[in-house]
Design a protein around this motif. Sequence first.
Motif, PDB file in Angstrom:
ATOM      1  N   UNK A 177       0.845  -1.188   0.000  1.00 40.37           N
ATOM      2  CA  UNK A 177       0.000   0.000   0.000  1.00 40.37           C
ATOM      3  C   UNK A 177       0.882   1.241   0.000  1.00 40.37           C
ATOM      4  N   UNK A 178       0.283   2.338  -0.429  1.00 40.31           N
ATOM      5  CA  UNK A 178       0.950   3.635  -0.448  1.00 40.31           C
ATOM      6  C   UNK A 178       0.100   4.607   0.355  1.00 40.31           C
ATOM      7  N   UNK A 179       0.748   5.493   1.069  1.00 39.24           N
ATOM      8  CA  UNK A 179       0.025   6.470   1.890  1.00 39.24           C
ATOM      9  C   UNK A 179       0.846   7.747   1.969  1.00 39.24           C
ATOM     10  N   UNK A 180       0.129   8.862   2.038  1.00 37.82           N
ATOM     11  CA  UNK A 180       0.766  10.167   2.179  1.00 37.82           C
ATOM     12  C   UNK A 180       0.711  10.629   3.625  1.00 37.82           C
ATOM     13  N   UNK A 181       1.796  11.255   4.066  1.00 32.83           N
ATOM     14  CA  UNK A 181       1.853  11.796   5.419  1.00 32.83           C
ATOM     15  C   UNK A 181       0.950  13.025   5.501  1.00 32.83           C
ATOM     16  N   UNK A 182      -0.006  12.995   6.452  1.00 31.32           N
ATOM     17  CA  UNK A 182      -0.896  14.128   6.676  1.00 31.32           C
ATOM     18  C   UNK A 182      -0.439  14.953   7.882  1.00 31.32           C
ATOM     19  N   UNK A 183      -0.063  14.288   8.946  1.00 28.44           N
ATOM     20  CA  UNK A 183       0.517  14.934  10.124  1.00 28.44           C
ATOM     21  C   UNK A 183       1.252  13.861  10.902  1.00 28.44           C
ATOM     22  N   UNK A 184       1.617  14.169  12.157  1.00 25.94           N
ATOM     23  CA  UNK A 184       2.440  13.226  12.914  1.00 25.94           C
ATOM     24  C   UNK A 184       1.710  11.929  13.242  1.00 25.94           C
ATOM     25  N   UNK A 185       0.386  11.928  13.231  1.00 25.25           N
ATOM     26  CA  UNK A 185      -0.368  10.736  13.614  1.00 25.25           C
ATOM     27  C   UNK A 185      -1.308  10.230  12.536  1.00 25.25           C
ATOM     28  N   UNK A 186      -1.296  10.826  11.338  1.00 22.93           N
ATOM     29  CA  UNK A 186      -2.285  10.463  10.319  1.00 22.93           C
ATOM     30  C   UNK A 186      -1.621  10.249   8.973  1.00 22.93           C
ATOM     31  N   UNK A 187      -2.041   9.178   8.299  1.00 26.53           N
ATOM     32  CA  UNK A 187      -1.648   8.897   6.924  1.00 26.53           C
ATOM     33  C   UNK A 187      -2.911   8.791   6.083  1.00 26.53           C
ATOM     34  N   UNK A 188      -2.789   9.088   4.793  1.00 22.90           N
ATOM     35  CA  UNK A 188      -3.917   8.983   3.885  1.00 22.90           C
ATOM     36  C   UNK A 188      -3.565   8.016   2.775  1.00 22.90           C
ATOM     37  N   UNK A 189      -4.432   7.010   2.581  1.00 22.41           N
ATOM     38  CA  UNK A 189      -4.207   6.047   1.518  1.00 22.41           C
ATOM     39  C   UNK A 189      -4.263   6.719   0.158  1.00 22.41           C
ATOM     40  N   UNK A 190      -3.425   6.278  -0.752  1.00 21.91           N
ATOM     41  CA  UNK A 190      -3.489   6.705  -2.139  1.00 21.91           C
ATOM     42  C   UNK A 190      -3.453   5.452  -3.001  1.00 21.91           C
ATOM     43  N   UNK A 191      -4.082   5.487  -4.190  1.00 18.40           N
ATOM     44  CA  UNK A 191      -4.071   4.304  -5.053  1.00 18.40           C
ATOM     45  C   UNK A 191      -2.671   4.014  -5.568  1.00 18.40           C
ATOM     46  N   UNK A 192      -2.480   2.793  -6.037  1.00 27.96           N
ATOM     47  CA  UNK A 192      -1.225   2.444  -6.663  1.00 27.96           C
ATOM     48  C   UNK A 192      -1.043   3.255  -7.935  1.00 27.96           C
ATOM     49  N   UNK A 193       0.105   3.112  -8.533  1.00 28.87           N
ATOM     50  CA  UNK A 193       0.384   3.813  -9.782  1.00 28.87           C
ATOM     51  C   UNK A 193      -0.772   3.628 -10.755  1.00 28.87           C
ATOM     52  N   UNK A 194      -1.266   4.723 -11.302  1.00 30.26           N
ATOM     53  CA  UNK A 194      -2.402   4.645 -12.222  1.00 30.26           C
ATOM     54  C   UNK A 194      -2.085   3.764 -13.415  1.00 30.26           C
ATOM     55  N   UNK A 195      -0.840   3.759 -13.836  1.00 25.56           N
ATOM     56  CA  UNK A 195      -0.469   2.918 -14.975  1.00 25.56           C
ATOM     57  C   UNK A 195      -0.590   1.448 -14.604  1.00 25.56           C
ATOM     58  N   UNK A 196      -0.144   1.073 -13.393  1.00 21.29           N
ATOM     59  CA  UNK A 196      -0.263  -0.304 -12.958  1.00 21.29           C
ATOM     60  C   UNK A 196      -1.727  -0.697 -12.811  1.00 21.29           C
ATOM     61  N   UNK A 197      -2.540   0.178 -12.222  1.00 20.75           N
ATOM     62  CA  UNK A 197      -3.955  -0.115 -12.054  1.00 20.75           C
ATOM     63  C   UNK A 197      -4.637  -0.278 -13.407  1.00 20.75           C
ATOM     64  N   UNK A 198      -4.331   0.634 -14.332  1.00 18.85           N
ATOM     65  CA  UNK A 198      -4.978   0.569 -15.630  1.00 18.85           C
ATOM     66  C   UNK A 198      -4.593  -0.695 -16.373  1.00 18.85           C
TER      67      UNK A 198
END
Length: 524
Positions: A177-198
């Motif tokens: 999985x991939x996630x972006x740092x939102x703050x010190x205690x929170x991450x936000x999921x992001x989809x895999x590479x759009x090319x891989x998904x497609x």
Amino acid sequence: MTGEMNILPLPQTTPTSARPQVVSGELLKLLTPIEGLITAGQTAKAEVLSLKQADQTFQLLLKVTLDSGRQTTVQATSNQPLPQGTSVAVTQPSAGNLAITVQQAIASSVATLTRLDTAQLPVGTLLQGKVLTSQVLPQVPGQPTVFRSMVSLLNTALSGSTLSVDSPQPLRIGTLLSAQVQDTQTLKFVPLSSRQEQLAVTQQLLSQTSRQGSLEGLLKLLQNLPPSNQTSSDLRAAVDKLLAGLPDVHQLSTPKGLALALASSGAFLESKLLTGQNPALAPDMKGDLLKLIAQLTPSLPASTNLGAIIAANTLAQAMPSFVRNALGMLGQVSAKPPPTGFPLPERMLQSADGEDDLEHLLRLTAAAVSRLQSHQLSSLEQTGVTSDGRLMSTWQLEVPMRNLQDIVPLQIKFQREDAPDKDPPQERRDEREPKQPLWRVELAFDMEPLGPMQVQAQLIKGSLSSQLWAERPYTASLIESNLAALRARMLDCGLNVGDLDCHHGKPPQGPQTRLEQRWVDETA
């Protein structure tokens, strides 16, 4: 998968120079009892080499270092997950158990995080990890279900560290999985590479298309299913439920009836499951087909080669999980692929040599599930961003409808285009009109005595334009003579009607002959 996950606030650690705090009494059950591994009254150091979840327990591989310096590895199970690299002190109260104390001091080989340092990992940093464990936490009345997972980080300077996170949806063990740092205690999921998904969607679509079969052949066979010793009462009940859920032309002529038919088409089964709905409470074409397969399988003779028959339906069982991951693409900014052909071609499967009635029925049912999944995958494939930056969302599905004694599959495709969000000059921002989405609707059906027909319509700002195609000359002439009445009825509904034409034949195919190019002035 999209959404947020929270990093759990673990107990505060003490400096490595201080005496480490210990938590005593945790028992590990040895998979293979070992007598006298550690002598009475002594302890040994151990390190967690690997962690694997098995249902509600966790399998650990420990490297034990005895006081003499000899090392050995042992396998044990635990009710609590211990991250890979955790240092523990162990004793052996019995041959089948180890008692441990977990060292809370941070060592170089143990990187259990209590928080994210945004100076080291600024907000927006992309973290990638592998899910090691997943548990559902006890339900709190009035609160949503929470799933707790341990994730091993694979990139940045924190590679090898372990995060304990809470999320509103379960994370499948072993997935990346991939996630972006939102703050010190929170991450936000992001989809895999759009090319891989497609690429994954396109590959699955190709395999589905080769296995799919028209719904018409299956439904006609179910209507005329003869009584037999092989057809149990449960199988009959599954067939009756499936046929009873089919809408008729009158139902589809009302807004409420049409909405119910679309929701029951099977295209949204996975979405219902994701939101916690019980699909058994309302008719669902795909759900009913899967129940029919479940009733057919035990009814087949023991000598039947089930492997060959159900091979076409293998993805049907894995499809919900696949679509749950792929649904994360909807609404994301990914490159829009070339449009898939619409409608799906008719494909009738004939009975194979030596195949009995139930075997043939099972094969037709599996092919019907593949057809519905082909529509779902086509929707995902056509969802993305156009070359000029417009966000396009696509919903493609098929609704079998009753027309007197016939069952007519109605193929439908909805597309919504949203203009790119580009900020206008400041002085004109207040004067800017609200953006209006552009809607397209395509229909394809073969209804007697009209024959095969296709309809394409476009709606924006209350203005409707439509083109109709009929393959039979008589039908094309009949529609042409009634276009004035059709326009009048649309005007009575409050629509502004633009182009309204009927043609003999089929709609042109290809990106250079798409319908919207006739109405450039209307969508400018």
